[in-house]
Design a protein around this motif. Structure first.
Motif, PDB file in Angstrom:
ATOM      1  N   ILE A 133       0.837  -1.202   0.000  1.00 51.56           N
ATOM      2  CA  ILE A 133       0.000   0.000   0.000  1.00 51.56           C
ATOM      3  C   ILE A 133       0.875   1.256   0.000  1.00 51.56           C
ATOM      4  O   ILE A 133       1.660   1.480   0.914  1.00 51.56           O
ATOM      5  CB  ILE A 133      -0.940   0.019   1.234  1.00 51.56           C
ATOM      6  CG1 ILE A 133      -1.771  -1.278   1.304  1.00 51.56           C
ATOM      7  CG2 ILE A 133      -1.858   1.234   1.191  1.00 51.56           C
ATOM      8  CD1 ILE A 133      -2.566  -1.453   2.586  1.00 51.56           C
ATOM      9  N   PHE A 134       0.730   2.073  -1.050  1.00 52.59           N
ATOM     10  CA  PHE A 134       1.442   3.353  -1.120  1.00 52.59           C
ATOM     11  C   PHE A 134       0.772   4.329  -0.155  1.00 52.59           C
ATOM     12  O   PHE A 134      -0.461   4.433  -0.127  1.00 52.59           O
ATOM     13  CB  PHE A 134       1.394   3.920  -2.545  1.00 52.59           C
ATOM     14  CG  PHE A 134       2.192   3.121  -3.530  1.00 52.59           C
ATOM     15  CD1 PHE A 134       3.552   3.352  -3.687  1.00 52.59           C
ATOM     16  CD2 PHE A 134       1.590   2.116  -4.285  1.00 52.59           C
ATOM     17  CE1 PHE A 134       4.303   2.606  -4.594  1.00 52.59           C
ATOM     18  CE2 PHE A 134       2.330   1.363  -5.187  1.00 52.59           C
ATOM     19  CZ  PHE A 134       3.690   1.610  -5.338  1.00 52.59           C
ATOM     20  N   MET A 135       1.580   5.043   0.640  1.00 48.61           N
ATOM     21  CA  MET A 135       1.029   5.950   1.644  1.00 48.61           C
ATOM     22  C   MET A 135       1.805   7.264   1.692  1.00 48.61           C
ATOM     23  O   MET A 135       2.979   7.316   1.327  1.00 48.61           O
ATOM     24  CB  MET A 135       1.072   5.292   3.028  1.00 48.61           C
ATOM     25  CG  MET A 135       0.196   4.066   3.146  1.00 48.61           C
ATOM     26  SD  MET A 135       0.212   3.379   4.827  1.00 48.61           S
ATOM     27  CE  MET A 135      -0.827   4.568   5.677  1.00 48.61           C
ATOM     28  N   PRO A 136       1.150   8.349   2.188  1.00 55.17           N
ATOM     29  CA  PRO A 136       1.874   9.614   2.332  1.00 55.17           C
ATOM     30  C   PRO A 136       2.931   9.511   3.441  1.00 55.17           C
ATOM     31  O   PRO A 136       2.778   8.720   4.381  1.00 55.17           O
ATOM     32  CB  PRO A 136       0.785  10.624   2.700  1.00 55.17           C
ATOM     33  CG  PRO A 136      -0.379   9.835   3.135  1.00 55.17           C
ATOM     34  CD  PRO A 136      -0.264   8.476   2.533  1.00 55.17           C
ATOM     35  N   GLN A 137       3.968  10.324   3.325  1.00 51.09           N
ATOM     36  CA  GLN A 137       5.086  10.299   4.274  1.00 51.09           C
ATOM     37  C   GLN A 137       4.631  10.498   5.712  1.00 51.09           C
ATOM     38  O   GLN A 137       5.096   9.824   6.625  1.00 51.09           O
ATOM     39  CB  GLN A 137       6.090  11.394   3.883  1.00 51.09           C
ATOM     40  CG  GLN A 137       7.496  11.144   4.362  1.00 51.09           C
ATOM     41  CD  GLN A 137       8.098   9.859   3.808  1.00 51.09           C
ATOM     42  OE1 GLN A 137       8.023   9.606   2.627  1.00 51.09           O
ATOM     43  NE2 GLN A 137       8.681   9.051   4.672  1.00 51.09           N
ATOM     44  N   SER A 138       3.699  11.432   5.925  1.00 49.06           N
ATOM     45  CA  SER A 138       3.228  11.741   7.279  1.00 49.06           C
ATOM     46  C   SER A 138       2.583  10.525   7.948  1.00 49.06           C
ATOM     47  O   SER A 138       2.707  10.338   9.157  1.00 49.06           O
ATOM     48  CB  SER A 138       2.241  12.911   7.250  1.00 49.06           C
ATOM     49  OG  SER A 138       1.189  12.643   6.342  1.00 49.06           O
ATOM     50  N   ASP A 139       1.896   9.686   7.170  1.00 48.82           N
ATOM     51  CA  ASP A 139       1.270   8.473   7.721  1.00 48.82           C
ATOM     52  C   ASP A 139       2.315   7.394   7.986  1.00 48.82           C
ATOM     53  O   ASP A 139       2.274   6.707   9.008  1.00 48.82           O
ATOM     54  CB  ASP A 139       0.202   7.933   6.764  1.00 48.82           C
ATOM     55  CG  ASP A 139      -1.094   8.739   6.812  1.00 48.82           C
ATOM     56  OD1 ASP A 139      -1.168   9.691   7.622  1.00 48.82           O
ATOM     57  OD2 ASP A 139      -2.025   8.432   6.052  1.00 48.82           O
ATOM     58  N   LEU A 140       3.271   7.248   7.066  1.00 51.92           N
ATOM     59  CA  LEU A 140       4.324   6.235   7.232  1.00 51.92           C
ATOM     60  C   LEU A 140       5.159   6.491   8.480  1.00 51.92           C
ATOM     61  O   LEU A 140       5.596   5.558   9.147  1.00 51.92           O
ATOM     62  CB  LEU A 140       5.233   6.206   5.997  1.00 51.92           C
ATOM     63  CG  LEU A 140       4.633   5.614   4.722  1.00 51.92           C
ATOM     64  CD1 LEU A 140       5.548   5.872   3.533  1.00 51.92           C
ATOM     65  CD2 LEU A 140       4.368   4.123   4.866  1.00 51.92           C
ATOM     66  N   GLU A 141       5.364   7.773   8.802  1.00 54.68           N
ATOM     67  CA  GLU A 141       6.204   8.142   9.943  1.00 54.68           C
ATOM     68  C   GLU A 141       5.631   7.704  11.285  1.00 54.68           C
ATOM     69  O   GLU A 141       6.368   7.509  12.239  1.00 54.68           O
ATOM     70  CB  GLU A 141       6.445   9.660   9.955  1.00 54.68           C
ATOM     71  CG  GLU A 141       7.455  10.099   8.907  1.00 54.68           C
ATOM     72  CD  GLU A 141       7.509  11.604   8.710  1.00 54.68           C
ATOM     73  OE1 GLU A 141       6.811  12.335   9.462  1.00 54.68           O
ATOM     74  OE2 GLU A 141       8.239  12.061   7.814  1.00 54.68           O
ATOM     75  N   VAL A 142       4.306   7.545  11.370  1.00 56.05           N
ATOM     76  CA  VAL A 142       3.701   7.169  12.655  1.00 56.05           C
ATOM     77  C   VAL A 142       3.471   5.658  12.791  1.00 56.05           C
ATOM     78  O   VAL A 142       3.059   5.181  13.837  1.00 56.05           O
ATOM     79  CB  VAL A 142       2.368   7.927  12.915  1.00 56.05           C
ATOM     80  CG1 VAL A 142       2.608   9.419  12.964  1.00 56.05           C
ATOM     81  CG2 VAL A 142       1.308   7.586  11.872  1.00 56.05           C
ATOM     82  N   LEU A 143       3.753   4.928  11.725  1.00 52.82           N
ATOM     83  CA  LEU A 143       3.570   3.475  11.772  1.00 52.82           C
ATOM     84  C   LEU A 143       4.799   2.780  12.356  1.00 52.82           C
ATOM     85  O   LEU A 143       5.916   3.258  12.218  1.00 52.82           O
ATOM     86  CB  LEU A 143       3.308   2.921  10.365  1.00 52.82           C
ATOM     87  CG  LEU A 143       1.998   3.321   9.678  1.00 52.82           C
ATOM     88  CD1 LEU A 143       1.942   2.733   8.285  1.00 52.82           C
ATOM     89  CD2 LEU A 143       0.786   2.871  10.487  1.00 52.82           C
ATOM     90  N   GLY A 144       4.557   1.638  12.986  1.00 58.79           N
ATOM     91  CA  GLY A 144       5.648   0.831  13.530  1.00 58.79           C
ATOM     92  C   GLY A 144       5.492  -0.616  13.097  1.00 58.79           C
ATOM     93  O   GLY A 144       4.373  -1.140  13.036  1.00 58.79           O
ATOM     94  N   THR A 145       6.597  -1.277  12.774  1.00 61.69           N
ATOM     95  CA  THR A 145       6.558  -2.684  12.364  1.00 61.69           C
ATOM     96  C   THR A 145       5.983  -3.531  13.491  1.00 61.69           C
ATOM     97  O   THR A 145       6.329  -3.351  14.649  1.00 61.69           O
ATOM     98  CB  THR A 145       7.986  -3.177  12.015  1.00 61.69           C
ATOM     99  OG1 THR A 145       8.560  -2.266  11.074  1.00 61.69           O
ATOM    100  CG2 THR A 145       7.945  -4.551  11.386  1.00 61.69           C
ATOM    101  N   GLY A 146       5.063  -4.431  13.124  1.00 62.35           N
ATOM    102  CA  GLY A 146       4.464  -5.344  14.098  1.00 62.35           C
ATOM    103  C   GLY A 146       3.176  -4.845  14.723  1.00 62.35           C
ATOM    104  O   GLY A 146       2.477  -5.591  15.406  1.00 62.35           O
ATOM    105  N   GLU A 147       2.810  -3.598  14.468  1.00 59.46           N
ATOM    106  CA  GLU A 147       1.558  -3.090  15.064  1.00 59.46           C
ATOM    107  C   GLU A 147       0.371  -3.314  14.131  1.00 59.46           C
ATOM    108  O   GLU A 147       0.523  -3.388  12.914  1.00 59.46           O
ATOM    109  CB  GLU A 147       1.684  -1.610  15.437  1.00 59.46           C
ATOM    110  CG  GLU A 147       1.747  -0.649  14.265  1.00 59.46           C
ATOM    111  CD  GLU A 147       1.823   0.824  14.689  1.00 59.46           C
ATOM    112  OE1 GLU A 147       1.252   1.665  13.977  1.00 59.46           O
ATOM    113  OE2 GLU A 147       2.444   1.116  15.723  1.00 59.46           O
TER     114      GLU A 147
END
Length: 199
Positions: A28-42
């Protein structure tokens, strides 16, 4: 179509996320601001738009319904494709894109990769009348604390400032800067907003 995907974040890349949903990995392509708040495994819920072309099928995703709604509006402007729309939202995260459209700030929109000043002006021209400042306030109020009264007070304060001759965007920004407005009445918010406002 796919409205949203809920799953576990497997990988985070520069412009996309791989989301595991029942053993299937969604790219899934996402905006930078959304990617920055994501964490692997969540575990996360991503609202999606499926782009279908002759040579590719791609998913574009956002952490809020509001961002997806704005993204779809951008795609309605000729000359803005799925990747261009994503670049614009990355360059103007949150409600800054809506404010740029309302205030006619083409420079802010043109900061997006692959978007020139002409396209930015076209976006403003075509979407200016489709942005509802009151809807932005109520969405912000609900996201912040779920308090309907807050959004009503803020909306009334904005209307009062617009009646005084200030632009909608300046009024919105000034009211938004008033901290603790949830416990104030319209008059108190207005007094503090007038200290923040600029023509």
């Amino acid at each position: 179509m796919i409205s949203y995907v809920k799953g576990i974040v497997e990988e985070i890349e520069t412009d996309r996320v791989v989301l595991d949903h029942d053993g299937m990995g969604y790219n899934i392509f996402m905006p930078q601001s959304d990617l920055e708040v994501l964490g692997t495994g969540e575990e996360v819920k991503i609202y999606t738009y499926l782009s279908v072309r002759e040579d590719a099928m791609q998913l574009f995703g956002f952490l809020s319904r509001e961002s997806l709604k704005i993204y779809k509006m951008l795609l309605g402007v000729s000359g803005v494709g799925p990747k261009g729309g994503l670049a614009i939202i990355s360059a103007c995260p949150g409600d800054s894109l809506q404010m740029a459209i309302i205030s006619g700030d083409s420079k802010a929109i043109a900061k997006a990769q692959g978007i020139g000043n002409k396209t930015a002006q076209k976006i403003i021209l075509e979407l200016k009348d489709k942005i509802d400042v009151e809807e932005m306030i109520s969405a912000t109020g609900t996201e912040d604390n779920g308090n309907k009264t807050t959004s009503t007070v803020q909306s009334d304060a904005i209307e009062a400032l617009v009646a005084l001759g200030y632009s909608q965007s300046a009024a919105y920004q000034a009211v938004k800067q008033v901290a603790g407005s949830e416990s104030m009445d319209v008059e108190e918010v207005l007094k503090l907003a007038l200290k923040n406002i600029a023509f």
